[in-house]
Design a protein around this motif. Structure first.
Motif, PDB file in Angstrom:
ATOM      1  N   SER A   1     -57.307 -10.997  39.325  1.00  0.00           N
ATOM      2  CA  SER A   1     -56.132 -10.338  39.909  1.00  0.00           C
ATOM      3  C   SER A   1     -54.907 -11.218  39.787  1.00  0.00           C
ATOM      4  CB  SER A   1     -56.399 -10.016  41.382  1.00  0.00           C
ATOM      5  OG  SER A   1     -55.219  -9.551  42.019  1.00  0.00           O
ATOM      6  N   TRP A   2     -53.750 -10.576  39.608  1.00  0.00           N
ATOM      7  CA  TRP A   2     -52.473 -11.283  39.619  1.00  0.00           C
ATOM      8  C   TRP A   2     -52.141 -11.799  41.017  1.00  0.00           C
ATOM      9  CZ3 TRP A   2     -50.665 -13.027  35.356  1.00  0.00           C
ATOM     10  CH2 TRP A   2     -50.806 -12.331  34.157  1.00  0.00           C
ATOM     11  N   GLY A   3     -52.748 -11.219  42.032  1.00  0.00           N
ATOM     12  CA  GLY A   3     -52.492 -11.658  43.395  1.00  0.00           C
ATOM     13  C   GLY A   3     -53.371 -12.809  43.848  1.00  0.00           C
ATOM     14  N   ASP A   4     -54.226 -13.306  42.974  1.00  0.00           N
ATOM     15  CA  ASP A   4     -55.173 -14.373  43.315  1.00  0.00           C
ATOM     16  C   ASP A   4     -54.519 -15.730  43.057  1.00  0.00           C
ATOM     17  OD1 ASP A   4     -57.275 -16.115  43.625  1.00  0.00           O
ATOM     18  OD2 ASP A   4     -58.696 -14.937  42.446  1.00  0.00           O
ATOM     19  N   ASN A   5     -54.258 -16.487  44.118  1.00  0.00           N
ATOM     20  CA  ASN A   5     -53.646 -17.800  43.952  1.00  0.00           C
ATOM     21  C   ASN A   5     -54.677 -18.926  43.933  1.00  0.00           C
ATOM     22  OD1 ASN A   5     -54.392 -17.730  46.628  1.00  0.00           O
ATOM     23  ND2 ASN A   5     -52.441 -18.460  47.429  1.00  0.00           N
ATOM     24  N   ILE A   6     -55.960 -18.571  43.997  1.00  0.00           N
ATOM     25  CA  ILE A   6     -57.031 -19.564  43.907  1.00  0.00           C
ATOM     26  C   ILE A   6     -57.645 -19.556  42.510  1.00  0.00           C
ATOM     27  CG2 ILE A   6     -59.332 -20.177  44.760  1.00  0.00           C
ATOM     28  CD1 ILE A   6     -58.458 -19.234  47.510  1.00  0.00           C
ATOM     29  N   THR A   7     -57.948 -18.368  42.003  1.00  0.00           N
ATOM     30  CA  THR A   7     -58.431 -18.219  40.632  1.00  0.00           C
ATOM     31  C   THR A   7     -57.495 -17.258  39.906  1.00  0.00           C
ATOM     32  OG1 THR A   7     -60.718 -18.534  41.361  1.00  0.00           O
ATOM     33  CG2 THR A   7     -60.389 -17.640  39.159  1.00  0.00           C
ATOM     34  N   PRO A   8     -56.363 -17.730  39.409  1.00  0.00           N
ATOM     35  CA  PRO A   8     -55.440 -16.846  38.699  1.00  0.00           C
ATOM     36  C   PRO A   8     -56.062 -16.338  37.399  1.00  0.00           C
ATOM     37  CG  PRO A   8     -54.775 -19.128  38.439  1.00  0.00           C
ATOM     38  CD  PRO A   8     -55.897 -19.129  39.443  1.00  0.00           C
ATOM     39  N   PRO A   9     -55.526 -15.279  36.822  1.00  0.00           N
ATOM     40  CA  PRO A   9     -56.105 -14.716  35.590  1.00  0.00           C
ATOM     41  C   PRO A   9     -56.283 -15.738  34.475  1.00  0.00           C
ATOM     42  CG  PRO A   9     -54.489 -13.204  36.499  1.00  0.00           C
ATOM     43  CD  PRO A   9     -54.401 -14.455  37.320  1.00  0.00           C
ATOM     44  N   GLN A  10     -55.362 -16.696  34.383  1.00  0.00           N
ATOM     45  CA  GLN A  10     -55.481 -17.692  33.311  1.00  0.00           C
ATOM     46  C   GLN A  10     -56.747 -18.525  33.450  1.00  0.00           C
ATOM     47  OE1 GLN A  10     -52.818 -17.400  35.335  1.00  0.00           O
ATOM     48  NE2 GLN A  10     -51.235 -16.517  34.009  1.00  0.00           N
ATOM     49  N   GLN A  11     -57.147 -18.847  34.689  1.00  0.00           N
ATOM     50  CA  GLN A  11     -58.364 -19.624  34.896  1.00  0.00           C
ATOM     51  C   GLN A  11     -59.611 -18.760  34.769  1.00  0.00           C
ATOM     52  OE1 GLN A  11     -58.278 -22.013  38.449  1.00  0.00           O
ATOM     53  NE2 GLN A  11     -56.256 -22.849  38.003  1.00  0.00           N
ATOM     54  N   ALA A  12     -59.470 -17.481  35.084  1.00  0.00           N
ATOM     55  CA  ALA A  12     -60.610 -16.569  34.974  1.00  0.00           C
ATOM     56  C   ALA A  12     -60.880 -16.157  33.535  1.00  0.00           C
ATOM     57  CB  ALA A  12     -60.376 -15.327  35.835  1.00  0.00           C
ATOM     58  N   LEU A  13     -59.833 -16.155  32.684  1.00  0.00           N
ATOM     59  CA  LEU A  13     -59.967 -15.649  31.316  1.00  0.00           C
ATOM     60  C   LEU A  13     -59.710 -16.701  30.247  1.00  0.00           C
ATOM     61  CD1 LEU A  13     -58.086 -12.256  31.833  1.00  0.00           C
ATOM     62  CD2 LEU A  13     -60.549 -12.561  31.570  1.00  0.00           C
ATOM     63  N   GLY A  14     -59.170 -17.854  30.637  1.00  0.00           N
ATOM     64  CA  GLY A  14     -58.826 -18.861  29.640  1.00  0.00           C
ATOM     65  C   GLY A  14     -60.011 -19.377  28.850  1.00  0.00           C
ATOM     66  N   TRP A  15     -61.214 -19.255  29.401  1.00  0.00           N
ATOM     67  CA  TRP A  15     -62.401 -19.720  28.684  1.00  0.00           C
ATOM     68  C   TRP A  15     -62.595 -18.984  27.363  1.00  0.00           C
ATOM     69  CZ3 TRP A  15     -66.420 -16.267  27.691  1.00  0.00           C
ATOM     70  CH2 TRP A  15     -66.385 -15.066  28.391  1.00  0.00           C
ATOM     71  N   ILE A  16     -62.070 -17.766  27.272  1.00  0.00           N
ATOM     72  CA  ILE A  16     -62.252 -16.989  26.039  1.00  0.00           C
ATOM     73  C   ILE A  16     -61.504 -17.661  24.885  1.00  0.00           C
ATOM     74  CG2 ILE A  16     -61.968 -14.732  24.973  1.00  0.00           C
ATOM     75  CD1 ILE A  16     -61.946 -13.529  27.812  1.00  0.00           C
ATOM     76  N   THR A  17     -60.238 -18.037  25.127  1.00  0.00           N
ATOM     77  CA  THR A  17     -59.480 -18.716  24.079  1.00  0.00           C
ATOM     78  C   THR A  17     -59.908 -20.176  23.934  1.00  0.00           C
ATOM     79  OG1 THR A  17     -57.715 -19.030  25.724  1.00  0.00           O
ATOM     80  CG2 THR A  17     -57.475 -17.212  24.178  1.00  0.00           C
ATOM     81  N   ASP A  18     -60.535 -20.741  24.968  1.00  0.00           N
ATOM     82  CA  ASP A  18     -61.097 -22.089  24.822  1.00  0.00           C
ATOM     83  C   ASP A  18     -62.262 -22.077  23.828  1.00  0.00           C
ATOM     84  OD1 ASP A  18     -59.322 -23.065  26.656  1.00  0.00           O
ATOM     85  OD2 ASP A  18     -60.749 -23.137  28.316  1.00  0.00           O
ATOM     86  N   LEU A  19     -63.058 -21.011  23.866  1.00  0.00           N
ATOM     87  CA  LEU A  19     -64.258 -20.945  23.030  1.00  0.00           C
ATOM     88  C   LEU A  19     -63.991 -20.393  21.642  1.00  0.00           C
ATOM     89  CD1 LEU A  19     -66.954 -19.585  25.525  1.00  0.00           C
ATOM     90  CD2 LEU A  19     -66.627 -21.938  24.776  1.00  0.00           C
ATOM     91  N   TYR A  20     -63.041 -19.475  21.546  1.00  0.00           N
ATOM     92  CA  TYR A  20     -62.854 -18.745  20.293  1.00  0.00           C
ATOM     93  C   TYR A  20     -61.429 -18.850  19.795  1.00  0.00           C
ATOM     94  CZ  TYR A  20     -67.291 -16.736  21.712  1.00  0.00           C
ATOM     95  OH  TYR A  20     -68.594 -16.576  22.097  1.00  0.00           O
ATOM     96  N   ALA A  21     -61.288 -19.090  18.487  1.00  0.00           N
ATOM     97  CA  ALA A  21     -59.967 -19.181  17.861  1.00  0.00           C
ATOM     98  C   ALA A  21     -59.541 -17.842  17.278  1.00  0.00           C
ATOM     99  CB  ALA A  21     -59.970 -20.248  16.770  1.00  0.00           C
ATOM    100  N   THR A  22     -60.491 -16.997  16.905  1.00  0.00           N
ATOM    101  CA  THR A  22     -60.181 -15.698  16.312  1.00  0.00           C
ATOM    102  C   THR A  22     -61.054 -14.617  16.936  1.00  0.00           C
ATOM    103  OG1 THR A  22     -61.831 -15.853  14.533  1.00  0.00           O
ATOM    104  CG2 THR A  22     -59.661 -16.849  14.118  1.00  0.00           C
ATOM    105  N   ASP A  23     -60.609 -13.367  16.793  1.00  0.00           N
ATOM    106  CA  ASP A  23     -61.386 -12.236  17.308  1.00  0.00           C
ATOM    107  C   ASP A  23     -62.703 -12.088  16.550  1.00  0.00           C
ATOM    108  OD1 ASP A  23     -59.336 -11.148  19.190  1.00  0.00           O
ATOM    109  OD2 ASP A  23     -58.185 -10.978  17.346  1.00  0.00           O
ATOM    110  N   ASP A  24     -62.696 -12.425  15.269  1.00  0.00           N
ATOM    111  CA  ASP A  24     -63.920 -12.311  14.482  1.00  0.00           C
ATOM    112  C   ASP A  24     -65.012 -13.241  15.004  1.00  0.00           C
ATOM    113  OD1 ASP A  24     -62.867 -10.377  12.848  1.00  0.00           O
ATOM    114  OD2 ASP A  24     -62.213 -11.782  11.294  1.00  0.00           O
ATOM    115  N   GLU A  25     -64.610 -14.378  15.580  1.00  0.00           N
ATOM    116  CA  GLU A  25     -65.613 -15.298  16.113  1.00  0.00           C
ATOM    117  C   GLU A  25     -66.360 -14.685  17.286  1.00  0.00           C
ATOM    118  OE1 GLU A  25     -63.982 -19.076  17.083  1.00  0.00           O
ATOM    119  OE2 GLU A  25     -63.315 -19.531  15.042  1.00  0.00           O
ATOM    120  N   ILE A  26     -65.663 -13.901  18.114  1.00  0.00           N
ATOM    121  CA  ILE A  26     -66.329 -13.238  19.242  1.00  0.00           C
ATOM    122  C   ILE A  26     -67.391 -12.280  18.721  1.00  0.00           C
ATOM    123  CG2 ILE A  26     -66.018 -11.726  21.241  1.00  0.00           C
ATOM    124  CD1 ILE A  26     -63.195 -12.752  21.511  1.00  0.00           C
TER     125      ILE A  26
END
Length: 718
Positions: free
Chosen positions: A324-349
């Protein structure tokens, strides 16, 4: 000059102050009840806030590597039926300072909606005291054992257990699933941080905490003062510091101003919030070093005691992220950033075989993600109802869009409930657009991690021996009981002699309650004053957070500081998980196998390949298409019907074939069809029903349907 609003009531002054007196007594009585509840739960061996009956399945203390976790089965309420063919749900509560049970505090909860959707439901909770020497790895091993036991109890289920992991439980379950990917079904992460450094400037101040404290040496000090135990009340205090207006004013004033109606809700929540649990000091130190400050989970730097790397890419079950955008403990960037941490391209997913679904709430706060009844009856209920649909989705990145059913919706009989669940294809650019760190930010956080190692080493060498020598179990227990997060509960209980008259006074007030009129001018002034106080606290918070961020960016971006910790030379590139030859070899084998499968299969493969190809331009799928696909499947004779597992494998394979060579895959469809014209006609009818279930097709999809009709040897529709 303050101008008093006009009023026609000459007794407004007396009425207001009588109401103030009565509200004060009633508020004190609610705090007294809260304190008594705290004292009862403090002495209880198994405190929890589950509102559902349950039966113990496994006590983690009896496992070969004992932990203080428990697996229980939720007893369905009267009138609630479960379907043994549906995969069971397992709700895992966060051990982040608070006690267990938040996922099932009420009927409209994660447990409640799973039961309503016909799933058997289990719960993984914990006891307030950790087992001696238990580690995070021990907990992961125990959770794997629990999931295996759940699966064994449901042999008729068409799918592996679905896991709902809240907050801290999210990274723990992801670690377990990365080590044992073969035992888990879909994983729903609710408000779970996985990429701890992520965020945007001007927001998310909690990520700077490690830097402002000089690393994790204070975590070690807290554990030493606790005689090997870390007090979860410290984590509670960290959460509360994020919103001082709510902590120090709004929550109390909301109770006071609505004490006639608010008491029950307040006590329910405070029962959970006011029961801090304990962790072994080594557990908390591991969390702080490897996650909060080190951010090692998504970079593949965490290994088990056997040397196995915890690689989130190992997980092949669908991963659903609710943030949620209203979450100041786990903002969306921390909840979803692992995806771009693991993968450089969509084909890799896709090549890695991962299906990732996320949804972004606009306003709800962190706790609301797994506590709010509104979120439970919308987002959690839709995920529970559509989990089988998600489990069938081919690999890729999707956003779940949940909207009210429009009045002109096509085939409304195929929609479950009052919301329409839709999955829309997304790319990594959608995740990047949410915001995140640049290289300079990443280097700042890496500098904090390096400084933390240095400070921790200095503390361990110079200070720790003296602290341990002067600490006893008695001093540690006294420090825990005097913690403000506990003391503020206990001081209002009946143990305090000054609270003895409150119960009798409250009973007298309730017998002669005289609420003030809503239009009383003094009540208006009270509310105005409350708004001023809240504004002041919010201003303080904004100034504090801005100052903290400025200090963090300047201090840890300083070339001098970076040089002092050995990071002066060159720029630190964004850390990405290293190459894995086993993964690459597996992907190469998969591609080679796909090259041989364009002409392999029969009518089911032809139908599914056709459906996917026709729907590709739409870049979305909703529950109506899934419902129609299931209806077509149910029409098949039992001995020729694909199981859900076989259907998922077929959908995945046909999707990958189309991605590998779309034209070759489509051109091969006639070679999969039988000579029987009647069978081809029935199959084509099934294709039409599924692709048209969600409404009118796009122009490109209509063109594709016409081509499929020709390939099936049927006349094209006008």
């Amino acid at each position: 000059m303050l101008i008093m609003p006009a009023t026609s009531n000459p007794n407004f002054f007396q009425e207001y102050w009588l109401d103030v007196w009565q509200r004060s007594i009633l508020t004190l009585d609610v705090l007294r009840e809260r304190g008594n509840t705290y004292m009862e739960r403090r002495d209880s061996p198994t405190p929890h806030v589950l509102s559902f009956k349950f039966e113990l399945v496994c006590d983690g203390r009896a496992l070969p590597r004992p932990v203080n976790y428990m697996l229980v089965q939720i007893v369905p309420p009267a009138g609630t039926a479960t379907d043994e063919s549906k995969p069971p749900f397992v709700v895992v509560d966060p051990r982040a300072g608070h006690g267990p049970g938040i996922g099932g505090m009420k009927q409209d909860s994660e447990i409640g909606v799973a039961l309503a959707a016909g799933h058997a439901c289990y719960f993984i909770g914990f006891l307030p005291q950790p087992m001696p020497d238990q580690t995070i790895e021990d907990v992961c091993i125990a959770e794997a054992s629990f999931i295996e036991q759940v699966a064994a109890r449901h042999p008729k289920a068409e799918g592996k257990p679905v896991i709902v992991a809240n907050c801290q439980a999210g990274w723990q379950i992801m670690m377990m699933a990365a080590i044992r990917p073969e035992i888990v079904g879909p994983i729903l992460l609710a408000g779970s941080p996985l990429s701890y450094w992520q965020g945007v400037h001007g927001h998310n101040p909690m990520r700077y905490l490690g830097g402002t404290l000089g690393g994790t040496w204070l975590t070690t000090l807290s554990g030493d003062l606790g005689n090997g135990i870390f007090d979860g009340a410290n984590l509670v205090s960290n959460f509360e510091s994020l919103n001082p207006a709510n902590t120090y004013w709004e929550k109390a004033y909301h109770l006071y101003s609505n004490v006639d109606t608010e008491a029950h809700r307040f006590l329910d929540f405070e029962t959970w919030w006011g029961s801090p649990v304990l962790l072994n000091a080594k557990e908390m130190q591991w969390i702080a070093d490897n996650l909060f400050v080190g951010n090692k989970l998504t970079s593949g730097e965490i290994h088990t005691s056997d040397g196995v790397r915890v690689d989130l890419r190992n997980i092949k079950s669908p991963i659903i992220v609710l943030c949620s955008w209203g979450d100041n403990i786990t903002p969306p960037q921390q909840a979803l950033g692992w995806i771009t941490d693991l993968y450089a391209t969509d084909d890799e997913i896709v090549a890695d075989g991962q299906t990732i679904v996320y949804t972004l709430h606009q306003t709800i706060g962190h706790l609301g993600i797994f506590v709010s009844g509104k979120v439970a009856t919308k987002e959690h209920a839709e995920f529970a109802a559509c989990m089988e649909m998600i489990n069938l989705m081919p690999p890729g990145l999707y956003e779940a869009v949940i909207t009210e059913v429009p009045e002109d919706a096509a085939n409304p009989q195929l929609i479950h409930g009052k919301y329409l669940f839709r999955l829309e294809a997304r790319t990594l650019d959608h995740i990047r657009a949410l915001g995140g760190n640049d290289d300079a930010d990443t280097k700042r956080f890496a500098t904090v991690a390096r400084l933390s190692e240095i400070n921790h080493g200095l503390y361990s060498t110079l200070v720790q021996p003296a602290v341990k020598a002067m600490t006893t179990e008695q001093s540690a227990e006294m420090m825990r009981q005097m913690h403000p997060s506990r003391l503020r509960f206990a001081m209002f209980s009946d143990k305090n002699p000054m609270m003895q008259p409150v119960k009798g006074l409250a009973e007298a007030v309730r017998a002669d309650r005289k609420p003030v009129a809503a239009d009383n001018p003094l009540l208006s002034m009270e509310k105005m004053t409350s708004t001023w106080i809240t504004t002041w606290w919010d201003s303080y918070r904004s100034a504090r957070d801005a100052m903290t961020e400025t200090m963090f960016l300047a201090l840890y971006g300083s070339p001098v500081m970076q040089a002092m910790v050995g990071m002066a030379n060159g720029s630190l590139e964004h850390r990405r998980i290293e190459r894995d030859l086993q993964h690459e070899a597996s992907e190469a084998r998969m591609r080679a196998d796909l090259e041989k499968r364009f002409d392999v299969g029969g009518l089911p493969e032809a139908v599914i390949r056709s459906i996917i190809w026709i729907r590709l331009p739409q870049e979305s799928v909703d529950e109506r298409g899934y419902a129609m696909l299931m209806a077509v499947r149910e029409m098949q004779p039992v001995n020729r019907r694909l199981t859900l597992g076989e259907l998922r494998t077929t959908l995945r394979d046909q999707y990958l074939l189309l991605r590998l060579d779309e034209e070759r895959a489509v051109a091969a469809i006639p070679r999969l069809l039988p000579d029987n014209e009647q069978a081809r006609q029935a199959a084509l009818g099934a294709v039409r029903r599924v692709v048209e279930a969600s409404g009118a097709l796009s122009e490109e999809s209509v063109r594709r349907l016409a081509r499929i009709e020709k390939l099936f040897g049927m006349p094209t529709h006008a």
